[in-house]
Design a protein around this motif. Structure first.
Motif, PDB file in Angstrom:
ATOM      1  N   GLY A 123       0.821  -1.211   0.000  1.00 47.93           N
ATOM      2  CA  GLY A 123       0.000   0.000   0.000  1.00 47.93           C
ATOM      3  C   GLY A 123       0.851   1.255   0.000  1.00 47.93           C
ATOM      4  O   GLY A 123       0.571   2.224  -0.721  1.00 47.93           O
ATOM      5  N   MET A 124       1.904   1.234   0.781  1.00 40.50           N
ATOM      6  CA  MET A 124       2.765   2.420   0.873  1.00 40.50           C
ATOM      7  C   MET A 124       3.496   2.662  -0.447  1.00 40.50           C
ATOM      8  O   MET A 124       3.610   3.802  -0.900  1.00 40.50           O
ATOM      9  N   CYS A 125       3.957   1.597  -1.058  1.00 46.13           N
ATOM     10  CA  CYS A 125       4.649   1.742  -2.351  1.00 46.13           C
ATOM     11  C   CYS A 125       3.696   2.285  -3.406  1.00 46.13           C
ATOM     12  O   CYS A 125       4.062   3.164  -4.192  1.00 46.13           O
ATOM     13  N   GLU A 126       2.451   1.779  -3.405  1.00 48.94           N
ATOM     14  CA  GLU A 126       1.457   2.236  -4.383  1.00 48.94           C
ATOM     15  C   GLU A 126       1.221   3.736  -4.278  1.00 48.94           C
ATOM     16  O   GLU A 126       1.127   4.437  -5.272  1.00 48.94           O
ATOM     17  N   LYS A 127       1.085   4.216  -3.040  1.00 46.78           N
ATOM     18  CA  LYS A 127       0.691   5.613  -2.838  1.00 46.78           C
ATOM     19  C   LYS A 127       1.867   6.590  -2.796  1.00 46.78           C
ATOM     20  O   LYS A 127       1.702   7.762  -3.112  1.00 46.78           O
ATOM     21  N   GLU A 159      -0.941  -9.945  20.795  1.00 52.70           N
ATOM     22  CA  GLU A 159      -1.692 -11.168  20.451  1.00 52.70           C
ATOM     23  C   GLU A 159      -2.432 -10.952  19.146  1.00 52.70           C
ATOM     24  O   GLU A 159      -3.316 -11.716  18.773  1.00 52.70           O
ATOM     25  N   VAL A 160      -2.101  -9.861  18.473  1.00 48.87           N
ATOM     26  CA  VAL A 160      -2.700  -9.530  17.156  1.00 48.87           C
ATOM     27  C   VAL A 160      -1.538  -9.164  16.230  1.00 48.87           C
ATOM     28  O   VAL A 160      -0.441  -8.871  16.707  1.00 48.87           O
ATOM     29  N   PRO A 161      -1.776  -9.154  14.897  1.00 48.69           N
ATOM     30  CA  PRO A 161      -0.676  -8.823  13.987  1.00 48.69           C
ATOM     31  C   PRO A 161      -0.126  -7.422  14.259  1.00 48.69           C
ATOM     32  O   PRO A 161      -0.875  -6.453  14.282  1.00 48.69           O
ATOM     33  N   ALA A 162       1.179  -7.361  14.496  1.00 47.85           N
ATOM     34  CA  ALA A 162       1.828  -6.099  14.865  1.00 47.85           C
ATOM     35  C   ALA A 162       2.809  -5.666  13.780  1.00 47.85           C
ATOM     36  O   ALA A 162       3.664  -6.450  13.362  1.00 47.85           O
ATOM     37  N   VAL A 163       2.647  -4.432  13.323  1.00 47.71           N
ATOM     38  CA  VAL A 163       3.540  -3.892  12.300  1.00 47.71           C
ATOM     39  C   VAL A 163       3.987  -2.503  12.746  1.00 47.71           C
ATOM     40  O   VAL A 163       3.167  -1.681  13.158  1.00 47.71           O
ATOM     41  N   THR A 164       5.290  -2.278  12.695  1.00 43.46           N
ATOM     42  CA  THR A 164       5.841  -0.972  13.048  1.00 43.46           C
ATOM     43  C   THR A 164       6.376  -0.315  11.777  1.00 43.46           C
ATOM     44  O   THR A 164       7.142  -0.947  11.042  1.00 43.46           O
ATOM     45  N   VAL A 165       5.947   0.912  11.528  1.00 43.01           N
ATOM     46  CA  VAL A 165       6.451   1.630  10.357  1.00 43.01           C
ATOM     47  C   VAL A 165       7.322   2.797  10.811  1.00 43.01           C
ATOM     48  O   VAL A 165       6.864   3.669  11.553  1.00 43.01           O
ATOM     49  N   GLU A 166       8.562   2.768  10.402  1.00 42.74           N
ATOM     50  CA  GLU A 166       9.439   3.929  10.571  1.00 42.74           C
ATOM     51  C   GLU A 166       9.206   4.736   9.294  1.00 42.74           C
ATOM     52  O   GLU A 166       9.639   4.353   8.206  1.00 42.74           O
ATOM     53  N   MET A 167       8.449   5.823   9.418  1.00 46.97           N
ATOM     54  CA  MET A 167       7.919   6.502   8.232  1.00 46.97           C
ATOM     55  C   MET A 167       8.983   7.248   7.430  1.00 46.97           C
ATOM     56  O   MET A 167       8.910   7.321   6.204  1.00 46.97           O
ATOM     57  N   GLY A 184       3.072  16.156   2.704  1.00 46.97           N
ATOM     58  CA  GLY A 184       3.816  14.945   3.042  1.00 46.97           C
ATOM     59  C   GLY A 184       3.111  14.114   4.099  1.00 46.97           C
ATOM     60  O   GLY A 184       2.997  12.893   3.976  1.00 46.97           O
ATOM     61  N   LYS A 185       2.624  14.797   5.134  1.00 47.69           N
ATOM     62  CA  LYS A 185       1.899  14.097   6.206  1.00 47.69           C
ATOM     63  C   LYS A 185       0.668  13.393   5.649  1.00 47.69           C
ATOM     64  O   LYS A 185       0.369  12.253   5.989  1.00 47.69           O
ATOM     65  N   GLN A 186      -0.039  14.112   4.775  1.00 43.71           N
ATOM     66  CA  GLN A 186      -1.251  13.544   4.188  1.00 43.71           C
ATOM     67  C   GLN A 186      -0.899  12.369   3.281  1.00 43.71           C
ATOM     68  O   GLN A 186      -1.585  11.341   3.283  1.00 43.71           O
ATOM     69  N   SER A 187       0.175  12.481   2.517  1.00 41.24           N
ATOM     70  CA  SER A 187       0.609  11.379   1.644  1.00 41.24           C
ATOM     71  C   SER A 187       0.954  10.144   2.460  1.00 41.24           C
ATOM     72  O   SER A 187       0.582   9.018   2.092  1.00 41.24           O
ATOM     73  N   LEU A 188       1.647  10.351   3.559  1.00 42.46           N
ATOM     74  CA  LEU A 188       2.000   9.214   4.419  1.00 42.46           C
ATOM     75  C   LEU A 188       0.746   8.566   4.998  1.00 42.46           C
ATOM     76  O   LEU A 188       0.627   7.340   5.027  1.00 42.46           O
ATOM     77  N   ALA A 189      -0.184   9.402   5.449  1.00 35.26           N
ATOM     78  CA  ALA A 189      -1.419   8.863   6.026  1.00 35.26           C
ATOM     79  C   ALA A 189      -2.198   8.073   4.971  1.00 35.26           C
ATOM     80  O   ALA A 189      -2.716   6.984   5.243  1.00 35.26           O
ATOM     81  N   GLN A 190      -2.252   8.599   3.752  1.00 33.67           N
ATOM     82  CA  GLN A 190      -2.969   7.895   2.686  1.00 33.67           C
ATOM     83  C   GLN A 190      -2.271   6.590   2.319  1.00 33.67           C
ATOM     84  O   GLN A 190      -2.917   5.581   2.024  1.00 33.67           O
ATOM     85  N   ALA A 191      -0.954   6.612   2.335  1.00 34.67           N
ATOM     86  CA  ALA A 191      -0.177   5.420   2.005  1.00 34.67           C
ATOM     87  C   ALA A 191      -0.390   4.324   3.051  1.00 34.67           C
ATOM     88  O   ALA A 191      -0.588   3.148   2.715  1.00 34.67           O
TER      89      ALA A 191
END
Ligand SMILES: [Zn+2]
Length: 207
Positions: A123-127, A159-167, A184-191
């Motif tokens: 998703g991040m690569c797409e956006k 106990e749930v899928p955990a993902v950490t993004v260093e933006m 930029g903030k909006q692009s990251l949020a959309q991604a």
């Protein structure tokens, strides 16, 4: 239910160190707020932040507890990196770690976290296109804390899928300029939202 965790202030650090005219705490929070808005407005998802007040301290274990209690489809943690690199990096628990006598996460959560990381990355690569450097998906064990413990504290207790993004790397001048501006903030949020949508869709297909 989607649980968004804007990183810091935690037992690791406050996130208040000033880098290129801003702080990690501030950037994590501002992207998280935009991400929550997008997720709430574009889907049938319920969204929860790990805390409601930006400056209130929360331990990483308590952040996981919030995600666990919500039976989150994903526990998505937002951070900014520091160091000599640039761009975004996605982390998931690739093996069990140990903290305060607790060993975790389970093998099933390790597997699901890796899958979730794949969709967040897509998703991040797409956006984001070429706006930010893509450092790919890495294991928690490649981080400073994860290297010592085996996994990040928030992952060990999850106990749930955990993902950490260093933006971004906030120490990098052009990364900092990117995340500091509204666009930029909006692009990251959309991604990030795109990644969440892809993961949720995948989970629904599998049902
Ligand atoms: Zn951080």
């Amino acid at each position: 239910m989607i649980v968004i965790d804007p990183g810091h202030p935690s037992e690791v650090n406050s996130g208040r160190a000033i880098q290129n005219g801003t702080t990690e705490l501030e950037m994590n929070w501002e992207v998280a707020e935009r991400l929550v808005k997008i997720l709430e407005s574009n889907s049938h998802l319920r969204v929860l932040k790990t805390r409601e007040v930006r400056d209130s301290f929360m331990s990483n274990k308590d952040r996981s507890a919030t995600a666990n209690k919500a039976s989150a489809t994903i526990f998505l943690r937002l951070h900014c990196d520091t160091g000599s690199g640039s761009g975004f990096t996605i982390y998931y628990p690739d093996r069990q770690g140990k903290k305060n006598g607790k060993t975790g996460p389970s093998q099933e959560i390790i597997k699901q976290s890796g899958e979730a990381a794949h969709f967040i990355h897509r998703g991040m690569c797409e956006k984001l296109g070429n706006c930010l450097k893509d450092n790919g998906i890495k294991g928690d064990s490649a981080t400073f804390v994860g290297g010592k413990q085996g996994a990040l504290t928030g992952s060990i207790f999850s106990e749930v899928p955990a993902v950490t993004v260093e933006m971004v790397f906030l120490s990098n001048k052009s990364d900092a300029e990117f995340i500091k501006c509204e666009k930029g903030k909006q692009s990251l949020a959309q991604a990030l939202a795109q990644g969440v949508f892809l993961w949720v869709r995948e989970k629904e297909i599998r049902k």
